[in-house]
Scaffold this motif. Sequence first.
Motif, PDB file in Angstrom:
ATOM      1  N   GLU A  81     -35.225  38.399  39.261  1.00 38.09           N
ATOM      2  CA  GLU A  81     -35.898  39.658  39.569  1.00 38.09           C
ATOM      3  C   GLU A  81     -34.910  40.811  39.671  1.00 38.09           C
ATOM      4  O   GLU A  81     -35.232  41.950  39.310  1.00 38.09           O
ATOM      5  CB  GLU A  81     -36.695  39.507  40.864  1.00 38.09           C
TER       6      GLU A  81
ATOM      7  N   ARG B 247     -35.121  32.785  41.578  1.00 33.45           N
ATOM      8  CA  ARG B 247     -36.136  33.803  41.292  1.00 33.45           C
ATOM      9  C   ARG B 247     -35.647  35.192  41.662  1.00 33.45           C
ATOM     10  O   ARG B 247     -35.860  36.161  40.918  1.00 33.45           O
ATOM     11  CB  ARG B 247     -37.414  33.455  42.055  1.00 33.45           C
ATOM     12  N   GLU B 248     -34.960  35.306  42.784  1.00 34.11           N
ATOM     13  CA  GLU B 248     -34.470  36.616  43.207  1.00 34.11           C
ATOM     14  C   GLU B 248     -33.388  37.142  42.272  1.00 34.11           C
ATOM     15  O   GLU B 248     -33.304  38.350  42.013  1.00 34.11           O
ATOM     16  CB  GLU B 248     -33.950  36.533  44.637  1.00 34.11           C
TER      17      GLU B 248
ATOM     18  N   ARG C 249     -46.051  35.964  43.253  1.00 33.99           N
ATOM     19  CA  ARG C 249     -44.883  36.585  42.644  1.00 33.99           C
ATOM     20  C   ARG C 249     -45.314  37.901  42.001  1.00 33.99           C
ATOM     21  O   ARG C 249     -46.355  37.969  41.347  1.00 33.99           O
ATOM     22  CB  ARG C 249     -44.279  35.695  41.557  1.00 33.99           C
ATOM     23  N   THR C 250     -44.524  38.925  42.174  1.00 37.43           N
ATOM     24  CA  THR C 250     -44.800  40.186  41.495  1.00 37.43           C
ATOM     25  C   THR C 250     -44.430  40.024  40.025  1.00 37.43           C
ATOM     26  O   THR C 250     -43.272  39.767  39.710  1.00 37.43           O
ATOM     27  CB  THR C 250     -43.986  41.335  42.106  1.00 37.43           C
TER      28      THR C 250
ATOM     29  N   HIS D  38     -50.215  33.978  35.557  1.00 34.27           N
ATOM     30  CA  HIS D  38     -48.895  33.863  36.178  1.00 34.27           C
ATOM     31  C   HIS D  38     -49.058  33.372  37.612  1.00 34.27           C
ATOM     32  O   HIS D  38     -50.137  33.525  38.216  1.00 34.27           O
ATOM     33  CB  HIS D  38     -48.152  35.205  36.150  1.00 34.27           C
TER      34      HIS D  38
ATOM     35  N   ARG E 112     -35.996  29.987  45.304  1.00 32.25           N
ATOM     36  CA  ARG E 112     -36.078  31.368  45.762  1.00 32.25           C
ATOM     37  C   ARG E 112     -34.841  32.157  45.335  1.00 32.25           C
ATOM     38  O   ARG E 112     -34.954  33.302  44.885  1.00 32.25           O
ATOM     39  CB  ARG E 112     -36.230  31.405  47.279  1.00 32.25           C
TER      40      ARG E 112
ATOM     41  N   ASP F 173     -43.016  31.365  33.818  1.00 29.75           N
ATOM     42  CA  ASP F 173     -43.366  32.709  34.272  1.00 29.75           C
ATOM     43  C   ASP F 173     -44.842  32.990  34.016  1.00 29.75           C
ATOM     44  O   ASP F 173     -45.474  33.751  34.756  1.00 29.75           O
ATOM     45  CB  ASP F 173     -42.510  33.758  33.549  1.00 29.75           C
TER      46      ASP F 173
END
Length: 303
Positions: A78, A74-75, A274-275, A270, A71, A140
């Motif tokens: 992002e 990923r953040e 997740r956006t 994907h 997490r 991704d």
Amino acid sequence: MMRTEGIVTFVAVVEGGSISEAARRLRLSKSVVSERLAELEKTLGSVLVHRTTRKLTLTEDGLAFLERARRITREMEEAVTDMSERRGTLAGPLRIAAPVTFGRMHLGPALYPFLCRHPELELTLDIDDRRVDAVSDGYDAIIRHGPIADSRLVAWKLAPSRRVLVASADYLERSGIPRTLQDLEGHRGIFYTNRGIADWRFQTTGGAVIARAKLAMGMNNGDMMRDAAIAGLGIALLPAFIAGPAIKDGLLREIEIDHQPEQEFIFMAHPQGRTPPAKLRAIADHLKKAFGNPPYWDPNPAL
């Protein structure tokens, strides 16, 4: 103090399955990866990974820390993506998996000019015919031909993909030309082993029907299936993106029977939840335009 580079390295080691693979993905030396992992463990005061000569195994603490580490990683990615999008640029890392033949023949040539226009993108493209797990392997997105059965994925259609029955003129002269699904049972077939011998699925008014030919050869690579068909070993059911050039060059003949193969597509998928970043959507939009509808590789899209 815990360093973010150590967290990123830990996630890469877990997802890559080895120090060597993590080093390859991160473009670092194995010694640097080992040092970062050791420093993270020292900071946490706990062993995260058991190392042996054959494999790495997560400890109980490693399993507990993994989801948080993913997490955090990923953040951070992002956040970088968000800042680049605010500047109106496409930047940062992306990791995509794709099948070998499609990647070599069509995906690569479509991507190269896009990457030249967006030099801040850091794309890692893994070419492999195995069915990778996009979620656990840390991709991704994946490019896939055929159905997407994994409910954890969100799929975008990039292009229709017509499949065609093909054989060499020599084989058809020796064995005859099939005209019906039933005729195929008397012929020799070249099968894609990643899907199995039940891969020959055709559309009928009553639903999908599986045609079964005699096994001439099975393999997990489309290039070799095409070459085996050209060599006269039997009939192959191939995507037009593989068979098209050989049909145009007269090396293979397309066989028309009383039913059409099931319709398929080229997908980009994907992980759900997740956006997807703007850069991934931009690549997907570019590929749709590059491939076309009907796609440029289909020698006879009207069928």
